[in-house]
Design a protein around this motif. Structure first.
Motif, PDB file in Angstrom:
ATOM      1  N   GLY A 126      32.079  38.595  39.306  1.00 11.64           N
ATOM      2  CA  GLY A 126      32.831  36.978  39.151  1.00 11.64           C
ATOM      3  C   GLY A 126      34.672  37.112  39.334  1.00 11.64           C
ATOM      4  N   GLY A 127      35.113  36.025  39.177  1.00 11.60           N
ATOM      5  CA  GLY A 127      36.516  35.980  39.384  1.00 11.60           C
ATOM      6  C   GLY A 127      36.205  35.543  41.241  1.00 11.60           C
ATOM      7  N   PRO A 128      37.846  36.021  41.786  1.00 12.97           N
ATOM      8  CA  PRO A 128      38.741  36.551  41.051  1.00 12.97           C
ATOM      9  C   PRO A 128      39.062  36.344  40.149  1.00 12.97           C
ATOM     10  N   ASP A 129      39.467  37.113  39.488  1.00 14.07           N
ATOM     11  CA  ASP A 129      40.711  36.037  38.026  1.00 14.07           C
ATOM     12  C   ASP A 129      41.701  36.238  38.034  1.00 14.07           C
ATOM     13  N   ARG A 130      42.839  36.292  37.505  1.00 13.51           N
ATOM     14  CA  ARG A 130      44.204  36.156  37.401  1.00 13.51           C
ATOM     15  C   ARG A 130      43.947  37.295  35.899  1.00 13.51           C
ATOM     16  N   VAL A 131      44.976  38.615  35.976  1.00 10.94           N
ATOM     17  CA  VAL A 131      44.717  39.737  35.485  1.00 10.94           C
ATOM     18  C   VAL A 131      46.590  39.611  35.803  1.00 10.94           C
ATOM     19  N   VAL A 132      47.201  40.021  33.734  1.00 11.65           N
ATOM     20  CA  VAL A 132      48.707  40.253  34.214  1.00 11.65           C
ATOM     21  C   VAL A 132      48.738  41.199  33.437  1.00 11.65           C
ATOM     22  N   ILE A 133      50.014  41.803  33.715  1.00 15.01           N
ATOM     23  CA  ILE A 133      50.172  43.378  32.886  1.00 15.01           C
ATOM     24  C   ILE A 133      51.069  43.285  32.638  1.00 15.01           C
ATOM     25  N   SER A 134      51.445  43.558  31.088  1.00 20.14           N
ATOM     26  CA  SER A 134      53.015  43.301  31.135  1.00 20.14           C
ATOM     27  C   SER A 134      53.219  44.823  30.297  1.00 20.14           C
TER      28      SER A 134
ATOM     29  N   GLY B 199      59.232  45.477  30.195  1.00 19.22           N
ATOM     30  CA  GLY B 199      60.062  44.126  30.684  1.00 19.22           C
ATOM     31  C   GLY B 199      59.103  43.364  31.870  1.00 19.22           C
ATOM     32  N   ASP B 200      57.924  44.334  32.392  1.00 19.00           N
ATOM     33  CA  ASP B 200      58.277  43.671  33.747  1.00 19.00           C
ATOM     34  C   ASP B 200      56.376  43.004  33.656  1.00 19.00           C
ATOM     35  N   GLU B 201      56.294  41.968  34.852  1.00 18.63           N
ATOM     36  CA  GLU B 201      55.359  41.947  34.166  1.00 18.63           C
ATOM     37  C   GLU B 201      54.155  41.646  36.300  1.00 18.63           C
ATOM     38  N   HIS B 202      53.563  41.685  36.368  1.00 18.84           N
ATOM     39  CA  HIS B 202      52.698  42.008  37.437  1.00 18.84           C
ATOM     40  C   HIS B 202      51.406  41.165  37.425  1.00 18.84           C
ATOM     41  N   VAL B 203      51.001  40.214  38.400  1.00 21.08           N
ATOM     42  CA  VAL B 203      50.090  39.912  38.191  1.00 21.08           C
ATOM     43  C   VAL B 203      49.224  40.808  39.606  1.00 21.08           C
ATOM     44  N   ILE B 204      46.974  40.823  38.784  1.00 17.70           N
ATOM     45  CA  ILE B 204      46.773  41.118  39.628  1.00 17.70           C
ATOM     46  C   ILE B 204      45.965  40.460  40.155  1.00 17.70           C
ATOM     47  N   MET B 205      44.805  39.603  40.858  1.00 22.33           N
ATOM     48  CA  MET B 205      43.438  38.876  41.122  1.00 22.33           C
ATOM     49  C   MET B 205      42.531  40.602  40.791  1.00 22.33           C
ATOM     50  N   ALA B 206      41.684  40.169  40.230  1.00 28.95           N
ATOM     51  CA  ALA B 206      40.175  41.147  39.928  1.00 28.95           C
ATOM     52  C   ALA B 206      38.904  40.191  39.239  1.00 28.95           C
ATOM     53  N   GLU B 207      38.184  40.966  40.632  1.00 26.75           N
ATOM     54  CA  GLU B 207      36.891  40.719  40.689  1.00 26.75           C
ATOM     55  C   GLU B 207      35.797  41.312  39.188  1.00 26.75           C
ATOM     56  N   ILE B 208      35.158  40.759  38.603  1.00 32.41           N
ATOM     57  CA  ILE B 208      34.639  40.826  37.153  1.00 32.41           C
ATOM     58  C   ILE B 208      33.778  41.477  37.089  1.00 32.41           C
ATOM     59  N   ALA B 209      33.974  43.296  36.584  1.00 33.89           N
ATOM     60  CA  ALA B 209      31.836  43.496  36.246  1.00 33.89           C
ATOM     61  C   ALA B 209      31.273  43.305  34.747  1.00 33.89           C
ATOM     62  N   SER B 210      30.618  42.208  34.530  1.00 30.18           N
ATOM     63  CA  SER B 210      30.215  42.072  33.354  1.00 30.18           C
ATOM     64  C   SER B 210      29.170  42.332  33.238  1.00 30.18           C
ATOM     65  N   THR B 211      28.546  41.856  34.199  1.00 29.97           N
ATOM     66  CA  THR B 211      26.126  42.918  33.727  1.00 29.97           C
ATOM     67  C   THR B 211      26.025  44.049  34.359  1.00 29.97           C
TER      68      THR B 211
ATOM     69  N   GLY C 178      42.294  44.508  42.658  1.00 29.91           N
ATOM     70  CA  GLY C 178      41.088  45.218  41.717  1.00 29.91           C
ATOM     71  C   GLY C 178      40.520  44.844  41.098  1.00 29.91           C
ATOM     72  N   MET C 179      39.068  45.088  39.857  1.00 28.37           N
ATOM     73  CA  MET C 179      37.824  45.476  39.376  1.00 28.37           C
ATOM     74  C   MET C 179      38.114  45.412  37.881  1.00 28.37           C
ATOM     75  N   LEU C 180      38.322  44.315  37.428  1.00 29.70           N
ATOM     76  CA  LEU C 180      38.505  44.317  35.597  1.00 29.70           C
ATOM     77  C   LEU C 180      36.614  44.128  34.805  1.00 29.70           C
ATOM     78  N   PHE C 181      36.474  45.540  34.379  1.00 28.57           N
ATOM     79  CA  PHE C 181      34.621  45.891  33.624  1.00 28.57           C
ATOM     80  C   PHE C 181      34.758  45.652  32.266  1.00 28.57           C
ATOM     81  N   GLU C 182      34.344  44.366  32.046  1.00 26.07           N
ATOM     82  CA  GLU C 182      34.016  44.007  30.879  1.00 26.07           C
ATOM     83  C   GLU C 182      33.053  44.542  29.930  1.00 26.07           C
ATOM     84  N   TYR C 183      33.550  44.992  28.585  1.00 25.67           N
ATOM     85  CA  TYR C 183      32.624  46.185  27.742  1.00 25.67           C
ATOM     86  C   TYR C 183      32.687  45.016  26.321  1.00 25.67           C
ATOM     87  N   ALA C 184      31.743  43.998  26.133  1.00 18.98           N
ATOM     88  CA  ALA C 184      31.011  43.417  25.561  1.00 18.98           C
ATOM     89  C   ALA C 184      30.160  43.696  24.211  1.00 18.98           C
ATOM     90  N   PRO C 185      29.951  43.934  23.508  1.00 19.69           N
ATOM     91  CA  PRO C 185      30.866  44.656  22.023  1.00 19.69           C
ATOM     92  C   PRO C 185      31.713  45.767  23.008  1.00 19.69           C
TER      93      PRO C 185
END
Length: 189
Positions: A41-49, A53-65, A84-91
């Motif tokens: 999935g993605g790439p999606d915008r991921v914001v790291i705060s 007080g700094d904010e960084h934006v990463i464009m991450a592929e999404i791994a959910s399956t 990067g890549m963001l792995f989703e754990y749901a639940p």
């Protein structure tokens, strides 16, 4: 009786011929194999705060399956800064990663279900079979190129904003472009 036996043999022969003509079901490809094609999935915008007080934006592929999570960043020869890549754990669950078939060192950022960083493993060694655990219940893991977490100053307690954590701001009121233009410097219009 003879007709019954012949009928049974004929029926068996027709069934056997029909099954021989049907293609055999294809085995599911191993998503960790080098030639397997896994779409993320993605790439999606991921914001790291960060706490500073700094904010960084990463464009991450999404791994959910399951297949996407098994494949992860295997077989990649580079991870560009800002990606990067963001792995989703749901639940949410305790997560464990390894670096098998991963050709580059990575930073692993473990994130609780609310988007708070709970653990960072910097410079996870390429090709290592060592289990790298979250030591906590997580809703996601963000993988970055080695050294990126340190360069951005990411620490436990910092916030990762994305829809999977429910804190991406998608529910916020839309920005009125005319108001933004009023706040911009005159030479920016």
């Amino acid at each position: 009786m003879r007709n019954l036996i012949l009928s049974s043999l004929l029926a068996f022969g027709v069934a056997a011929a029909a099954s021989a003509q049907q293609p055999a079901s294809q085995p599911v490809a191993d998503p960790t194999s080098q030639d397997a094609e896994v779409a993320f999935g993605g790439p999606d915008r991921v914001v790291i705060s960060t706490a500073s007080g700094d904010e960084h934006v990463i464009m991450a592929e999404i791994a959910s399956t399951p297949a996407q999570k098994q494949r992860g960043m295997m077989w990649r020869e580079a991870v560009e800064p800002g990606t990067g890549m963001l792995f989703e754990y749901a639940p949410a669950e305790t997560a464990s990663m390894w670096m098998r078939n991963t050709l580059v060192d990575l930073d692993l950022v473990f994130i609780d279900p609310d988007g708070q960083v709970v653990k960072i493993i910097a410079f996870a060694q390429a090709e290592s079979l060592r289990s790298l655990g979250s030591d906590a219940i997580v809703g996601g893991v963000l993988e970055l190129g080695a050294g990126q977490a340190v360069a951005m100053g990411i620490r436990p307690g910092d916030t990762i904003q994305h829809a999977i954590f429910g804190n991406d701001g998608a529910d916020a009121a839309p920005v009125d472009e005319s108001d933004a233009a009023l706040d911009a410097p005159a030479d920016a219009q």
